[in-house]
Design an enzyme around this catalytic site. Structure first.
Site, PDB file in Angstrom:
ATOM      1  CD  GLU A  46     -65.962  -2.617 -35.500  1.00 31.34           C
ATOM      2  OE1 GLU A  46     -66.188  -2.665 -34.270  1.00 31.34           O
ATOM      3  OE2 GLU A  46     -66.190  -3.567 -36.275  1.00 31.34           O
ATOM      4  NE  ARG A  50     -69.480  -5.800 -41.821  1.00 30.23           N
ATOM      5  CZ  ARG A  50     -70.246  -6.034 -40.795  1.00 30.23           C
ATOM      6  NH1 ARG A  50     -71.547  -5.933 -40.919  1.00 30.23           N
ATOM      7  NH2 ARG A  50     -69.729  -6.372 -39.645  1.00 30.23           N
ATOM      8  CE  LYS A 134     -66.672  -8.536 -33.693  1.00 30.87           C
ATOM      9  NZ  LYS A 134     -66.762  -7.733 -34.925  1.00 30.87           N
TER      10      LYS A 134
HETATM   11  C1  3PG Z   1     -71.576  -6.786 -37.151  1.00 29.06           C
HETATM   12  O1  3PG Z   1     -70.566  -7.357 -37.493  1.00 29.06           O
HETATM   13  O2  3PG Z   1     -72.433  -6.393 -37.941  1.00 29.06           O
HETATM   14  C2  3PG Z   1     -71.691  -6.531 -35.722  1.00 29.06           C
HETATM   15  O3  3PG Z   1     -71.585  -7.703 -35.034  1.00 29.06           O
HETATM   16  C3  3PG Z   1     -72.900  -5.788 -35.359  1.00 29.06           C
HETATM   17  O4  3PG Z   1     -73.893  -6.653 -34.984  1.00 29.06           O
HETATM   18  P1  3PG Z   1     -75.281  -6.046 -34.521  1.00 29.06           P
HETATM   19  O5  3PG Z   1     -75.910  -5.452 -35.768  1.00 29.06           O
HETATM   20  O6  3PG Z   1     -76.036  -7.216 -34.003  1.00 29.06           O
HETATM   21  O7  3PG Z   1     -74.986  -4.991 -33.505  1.00 29.06           O
END
Ligand code: 3PG
Length: 216
Positions: A46, A50, A134
């Site tokens: 994934e 961003r 999710k």
């Molecule tokens: C995110 O969107 O950054 C994910 O939820 C990952 O979260 P994490 O860094 O707590 O694994």
């Protein structure tokens, strides 16, 4: 939902105990990172939308690492879903849900794991035919106790909790009957990316196999 590459949201969740959440700032990292995760047995990747480099990174992975199954994370609009599909994404993950994201992914034949944190959001997803979801942000929105509570009214829904899941607590999540896999960023630490420590990332990916034998 069947897609042109015959991938369903459930298959995305079932491939490994963890879907790595990847944030890429440098296109030079994309291909070696994908290869490092594959070497550790993780195929579903994934890449979050961003950073300005996310789409070119996805294109590079799709072109040079075809054995990876590329997904787009942080899909926040129909336009994001379209851009991700153009860049080679074969599944989508969103931090929340709107009908327009659901419709776009349906039209693009992109399996979608939509983010939910409330019962109303689950109902909205179910109304649109989505039952693989999710749970986000999982730890902050109620933790494993929330999924236990949802297993009654939403017994047919299967979850990928993401947000606050770590190697240390993943087994607790995976032991829940309504959890198929978890999502997390721990497989791709920013410092390992920055210094190109691909061997460390492969090791982290391999560690997740122990999670599968422990439960899922
Ligand atoms: C995110 O969107 O950054 C994910 O939820 C990952 O979260 P994490 O860094 O707590 O694994």
């Amino acid at each position: 939902m069947a897609t042109k590459n015959s991938l369903s949201a459930l298959q995305v969740m079932q491939d490994a105990p963890v879907i790595p959440v990847i944030v890429l700032h440098d296109i030079a990292h994309a291909v070696p990172l994908a290869r490092a995760l594959l070497a550790g047995g993780i195929r579903m990747l994934e890449v979050t939308l961003r950073t300005p480099q996310a789409l070119p990174c996805m294109e590079a992975i799709a072109r040079h690492v075809p054995e990876a199954v590329l997904g787009a994370g942080t899909v926040r609009s129909a336009a994001d879903a379209q851009a991700a599909a153009m860049a080679g994404a074969r599944f989508a993950v969103s931090p929340g849900y709107t009908h327009s994201i659901g419709q776009a992914c349906h039209d693009l034949e992109l399996p979608l794991l939509p983010g939910v944190a409330t019962g109303s959001e689950i109902l909205m997803c179910q109304q649109d035919g989505l039952t693989e979801l999710k749970f986000f942000p999982a730890l902050q929105a109620g933790g494993p106790a929330m999924l236990k509570a949802w297993s009654g009214p939403f017994g047919e829904v299967r979850f990928c909790p993401t947000g606050g899941v770590t190697l240390q607590n993943a087994a607790e999540w995976l032991a829940l009957p309504n959890v198929v896999c978890v999502g997390g960023s721990w497989l791709v630490p920013a410092d390992a990316l920055a210094c190109g420590d691909w061997a460390r990332i492969t090791r982290l990916a391999r560690e997740t196999h122990a999670l599968r034998s422990a439960g899922k």
